[in-house]
Design an enzyme around this catalytic site. Structure first.
Site, short mmCIF file in Angstrom:
data_model
loop_
_atom_site.label_atom_id
_atom_site.label_comp_id
_atom_site.label_asym_id
_atom_site.label_seq_id
_atom_site.Cartn_x
_atom_site.Cartn_y
_atom_site.Cartn_z
CE LYS A 129 -3.54 -0.97 -0.40
NZ LYS A 129 -4.07 -1.53 -1.67
CG HIS B 283 4.70 -6.17 -1.35
ND1 HIS B 283 4.71 -4.83 -1.69
CD2 HIS B 283 3.46 -6.63 -1.69
CE1 HIS B 283 3.54 -4.50 -2.23
NE2 HIS B 283 2.77 -5.57 -2.24
CB SER C 199 -3.88 2.65 1.89
OG SER C 199 -4.06 2.02 0.66
#
Length: 289
Positions: free
Chosen positions: A46, A101, A131
């Site tokens: 995010k 990530h 988010s």
């Protein structure tokens, strides 16, 4: 509601969703062979991943819009650690763009021996949390986030996807990659998008003209992405992601956290993040208060 045991895998102390990851895909990532001209945008979840999936192909191919209009973003710039990579890797043309990530220590051996470049995108952790909170509400393959208060605690303790925000940022900030890494923030990109694209272009040695930079900025704007079915995740079946609960591309702004945090929550959040970043030799571009 499904439990976290049903929904998540544990990998090197981190949790990842089973819907998009498997032990095989994580193993595949470890054996992945990086090429010298590969580019990987690394983010904590995010923090602007999908935005980079939009930007990188255009910068790397001189502004040609074909990939944006013909290939869904998760195949256009796949995640290193997700199951999809093995299926699409052969269709990627050099220079290849990936997203990840992963924390620095999880990058595969071939990354370290290659000259592949990294763009690390950071975002104000309070906006990341907000988010993420909405994403958990609309994605059926993620755990119910509980109340906002409960989710703050989960976030601060690292009981969320890919662990603690502070650990992620520290791992990449400490990475000694010299001119192979560029740091940029989500907020910088929002504040002056053409200048950010120029920085990315220069870092990747693409030397885009001013005209192409403006074109990239226009086609990678939040408004443009939100209306592009190849980029807005509307092609994902509703049973996985319910855009009626919360659109995947929700606001695309900086500072929305101000509409969510109480003063007590803010004080708690700030004190924990500050403590965990004590003694680090980089400064954050946002005030934590």
């Amino acid at each position: 509601m499904p439990s976290s045991v049903e929904l998540y895998l544990q990998y090197e102390g981190l949790i990842v969703p089973k819907e998009t990851h498997s032990f095989e895909s994580l193993q595949y990532a470890q054996q992945f062979k990086f090429k010298d001209d590969d580019v990987v945008a690394v983010t904590y979840p995010k923090s602007g991943t999908v935005w980079m999936q939009e930007i990188l192909p255009l910068v790397l191919n001189g502004g040609d819009l074909t990939p944006l209009n013909t290939v869904v973003n998760w195949d256009r710039v796949p995640w290193l650690e997700e199951t999809r990579l093995a299926k699409v890797v052969d269709q990627l043309t050099s220079p290849r763009a990936l997203v990840s990530h992963f924390t620095y220590n999880l990058m595969p051996p071939s990354f370290h021996t290659s000259k592949a470049k990294v763009i690390y995108v950071m975002r104000n952790p309070k906006d990341v949390l907000v988010s993420s909170y909405y994403f958990h509400q609309m994605a059926s393959f993620l755990e119910d986030p509980g109340t906002f208060d409960e989710f703050i605690e989960k976030f601060l303790e690292g009981r969320v996807l890919f662990g603690k925000w502070t650990d992620h940022v520290k791992s990449w900030r400490r990475a000694e990659l010299g001119d192979r890494i560029m740091f940029i923030t989500y907020e910088e990109m929002i504040q002056d998008f053409p200048a950010s694209i120029r920085r990315i272009s220069d870092f990747l040695g693409c030397n885009l003209t001013e005209e192409v930079i403006q074109k990239v900025a226009e086609h990678c704007s939040f408004k443009s992405m939100k209306s592009n079915c190849m980029s807005n995740f509307s092609l994902v079946p509703k049973k996985y992601m319910d855009n009626d609960k919360s659109p995947f591309l929700r606001k695309g702004i900086a500072g929305d956290w101000k509409n969510h945090f109480s003063s007590e929550q803010l004080a708690r959040f700030t004190s924990v993040i500050r403590k965990e970043l004590e003694g680090e030799n980089f400064s954050l571009l946002w005030s934590l208060d």
